[in-house]
Every structure is written in structure tokens, then in C-alpha cells.
Write a protein that holds these residues in place. Sequence first.
Motif, PDB file in Angstrom:
ATOM      1  N   LEU A  74       0.835  -1.205   0.000  1.00 27.32           N
ATOM      2  CA  LEU A  74       0.000   0.000   0.000  1.00 27.32           C
ATOM      3  C   LEU A  74       0.865   1.249   0.000  1.00 27.32           C
ATOM      4  O   LEU A  74       2.058   1.185   0.323  1.00 27.32           O
ATOM      5  CB  LEU A  74      -0.902  -0.007   1.241  1.00 27.32           C
ATOM      6  N   PRO A  75       0.301   2.405  -0.343  1.00 27.71           N
ATOM      7  CA  PRO A  75       1.078   3.648  -0.310  1.00 27.71           C
ATOM      8  C   PRO A  75       1.655   3.913   1.076  1.00 27.71           C
ATOM      9  O   PRO A  75       1.012   3.656   2.102  1.00 27.71           O
ATOM     10  CB  PRO A  75       0.046   4.710  -0.697  1.00 27.71           C
ATOM     11  N   ALA A  76       2.870   4.450   1.116  1.00 25.03           N
ATOM     12  CA  ALA A  76       3.497   4.783   2.399  1.00 25.03           C
ATOM     13  C   ALA A  76       2.747   5.944   3.047  1.00 25.03           C
ATOM     14  O   ALA A  76       2.297   6.868   2.370  1.00 25.03           O
ATOM     15  CB  ALA A  76       4.963   5.156   2.176  1.00 25.03           C
ATOM     16  N   GLN A  77       2.588   5.884   4.364  1.00 26.44           N
ATOM     17  CA  GLN A  77       1.974   6.980   5.102  1.00 26.44           C
ATOM     18  C   GLN A  77       2.556   7.007   6.509  1.00 26.44           C
ATOM     19  O   GLN A  77       3.096   6.020   6.999  1.00 26.44           O
ATOM     20  CB  GLN A  77       0.446   6.826   5.155  1.00 26.44           C
ATOM     21  N   ASN A  78       2.455   8.162   7.155  1.00 29.60           N
ATOM     22  CA  ASN A  78       3.039   8.335   8.479  1.00 29.60           C
ATOM     23  C   ASN A  78       2.184   7.727   9.586  1.00 29.60           C
ATOM     24  O   ASN A  78       2.672   7.488  10.692  1.00 29.60           O
ATOM     25  CB  ASN A  78       3.254   9.824   8.768  1.00 29.60           C
ATOM     26  N   SER A  79       0.924   7.499   9.316  1.00 25.27           N
ATOM     27  CA  SER A  79       0.028   6.899  10.294  1.00 25.27           C
ATOM     28  C   SER A  79      -0.122   5.398  10.005  1.00 25.27           C
ATOM     29  O   SER A  79       0.214   4.932   8.915  1.00 25.27           O
ATOM     30  CB  SER A  79      -1.336   7.603  10.263  1.00 25.27           C
ATOM     31  N   PRO A  80      -0.623   4.622  10.964  1.00 21.27           N
ATOM     32  CA  PRO A  80      -0.573   3.162  10.840  1.00 21.27           C
ATOM     33  C   PRO A  80      -1.666   2.555   9.969  1.00 21.27           C
ATOM     34  O   PRO A  80      -2.717   3.151   9.724  1.00 21.27           O
ATOM     35  CB  PRO A  80      -0.730   2.705  12.296  1.00 21.27           C
ATOM     36  N   TYR A  81      -1.374   1.337   9.530  1.00 21.80           N
ATOM     37  CA  TYR A  81      -2.345   0.452   8.903  1.00 21.80           C
ATOM     38  C   TYR A  81      -2.673  -0.669   9.882  1.00 21.80           C
ATOM     39  O   TYR A  81      -1.806  -1.121  10.644  1.00 21.80           O
ATOM     40  CB  TYR A  81      -1.792  -0.174   7.625  1.00 21.80           C
ATOM     41  N   TYR A  82      -3.923  -1.154   9.816  1.00 20.43           N
ATOM     42  CA  TYR A  82      -4.326  -2.303  10.621  1.00 20.43           C
ATOM     43  C   TYR A  82      -5.019  -3.323   9.722  1.00 20.43           C
ATOM     44  O   TYR A  82      -5.782  -2.964   8.823  1.00 20.43           O
ATOM     45  CB  TYR A  82      -5.254  -1.887  11.758  1.00 20.43           C
ATOM     46  N   GLU A  83      -4.759  -4.588  10.008  1.00 19.86           N
ATOM     47  CA  GLU A  83      -5.239  -5.698   9.185  1.00 19.86           C
ATOM     48  C   GLU A  83      -6.178  -6.580   9.992  1.00 19.86           C
ATOM     49  O   GLU A  83      -5.990  -6.774  11.193  1.00 19.86           O
ATOM     50  CB  GLU A  83      -4.035  -6.514   8.703  1.00 19.86           C
ATOM     51  N   VAL A  84      -7.186  -7.152   9.331  1.00 20.93           N
ATOM     52  CA  VAL A  84      -8.090  -8.101   9.963  1.00 20.93           C
ATOM     53  C   VAL A  84      -8.503  -9.143   8.927  1.00 20.93           C
ATOM     54  O   VAL A  84      -8.478  -8.872   7.720  1.00 20.93           O
ATOM     55  CB  VAL A  84      -9.340  -7.386  10.543  1.00 20.93           C
ATOM     56  N   GLY A  85      -8.862 -10.332   9.406  1.00 21.27           N
ATOM     57  CA  GLY A  85      -9.354 -11.361   8.494  1.00 21.27           C
ATOM     58  C   GLY A  85      -8.664 -12.694   8.614  1.00 21.27           C
ATOM     59  O   GLY A  85      -9.126 -13.674   8.023  1.00 21.27           O
TER      60      GLY A  85
END
Length: 210
Positions: A74-85
Motif C-alpha cells: 500500500l502507499p506509504a503513510q506516516n500513520s498506521p495500517y491495521y489488518e483483519v481477516g
Amino acid sequence: MPTIKLLEDIEDLSRSRFGQPSPRHGLELLFWFAKEYIWFDNNNQIDMIYNPKDGYFGFHHFRNIIDNQDGRLLPAQNSPYYEVGNLGSTGANQLPYYVTKKFTHHIDGSNTDRLIIGLNLNGKICKVYVTQHKDLRNFSHDNTYQLSESLLYEIHNISRCEAFLKVVHETGKVKAKAKSRQRQREYVSIPMDDNFPTQEENTCCPCTIL
């Protein structure tokens, strides 16, 4: 990094084939998220009922690194990503039965789909993605999609998961029939050339059969 396609409505979702065929659980996961994990305020802005940092339902931090290198899904960003599934993860047993019922604990596609959310610096949802594993560790760029707010709102307003699945599948069938009719029209409308060889004349095929 390849451009991530935006799914704007259920027709786009159906065409993407995300979460299909059974025993994949991506469509059920998406319905749960849109219906039970988020809500829309009076300005139709997305807010969350739960905080993904708390780990409910198996949510965990997504590092956004693939292929064990510096590549990013995914595109880089300063805030976090969260994953589920991940149906085998801690907390996944909190998901409703309609999401988990096809999980076989085998490598058969029943645990291949994921949903990833990106938060902004205020801790609000700014991006929602769906993706699938291409192997046991990495996700597929070609099968990663961003979801529009209008699509999430459309799903949120469907009453039951069975109704949502029916809409997705029926939309896919309608599109398939339309494509079939289009191919038939194109075939019938091929213009005939006076010099086109007849069956008797066309005795030598230029094709090479391997």
C-alpha cells in the motif's frame, strides 16, 4: 508500486472477484466490517465503533512490507495500517459465525482474504482496502483494491449478509450475460467480403497446431 484500483460500487466489487469463490470469506468479512464495525455520522463520514489498536476481532498492526524486502503493498503513510481477516489469529473467534463458518484450517482458500484500514494522524479511518494472499506470507498487488466510501455506505445499508452476497452474485451473473450477448452481436455482425473464401476454397488452414 502498481496503481491500486478503486472499487466504487457493488458492480465493481463483483467484477473484481474478491472473496470468490467459496470457501473464501472475504465478502462476509467485508459485510461485517461495513455493517458492524463502522458507522456513518450525519455527514456520511466514517467512524469506528471499536479501536483497532485494542485487537478486537483479530485486528493487528500491518507493517506494509511484502516479499521480505522494501516493497510495499500500500502507499506509504506516516500513520498506521491495521489488518483483519486471519481466521486463525487471536481474537478472530469474536467475528460472527457467518464470517468464520467456512474456515477449514487447510490451505484451500478459506483463509486467504484480508481487510486493511489506514488511519490518519487523528486516528480516524482514511482508507479501506481488501486484498488476498498470493502465498503463505505475501499479498497480491494485482488483487488489492481500495474501497470507496460510497461502496461501504451501500453495503452498510443492506440488512443481512445473505442479501449482500445475493446482490454481489446476481450482479456478476447479469454482467456475464451482458458480455455474452455482446460477443454474440459482434460475431453476427462480421461483414462478409466478396473475396472471402467459400468452404470449398478454404481447404488450407494457415494456422500451425502445436
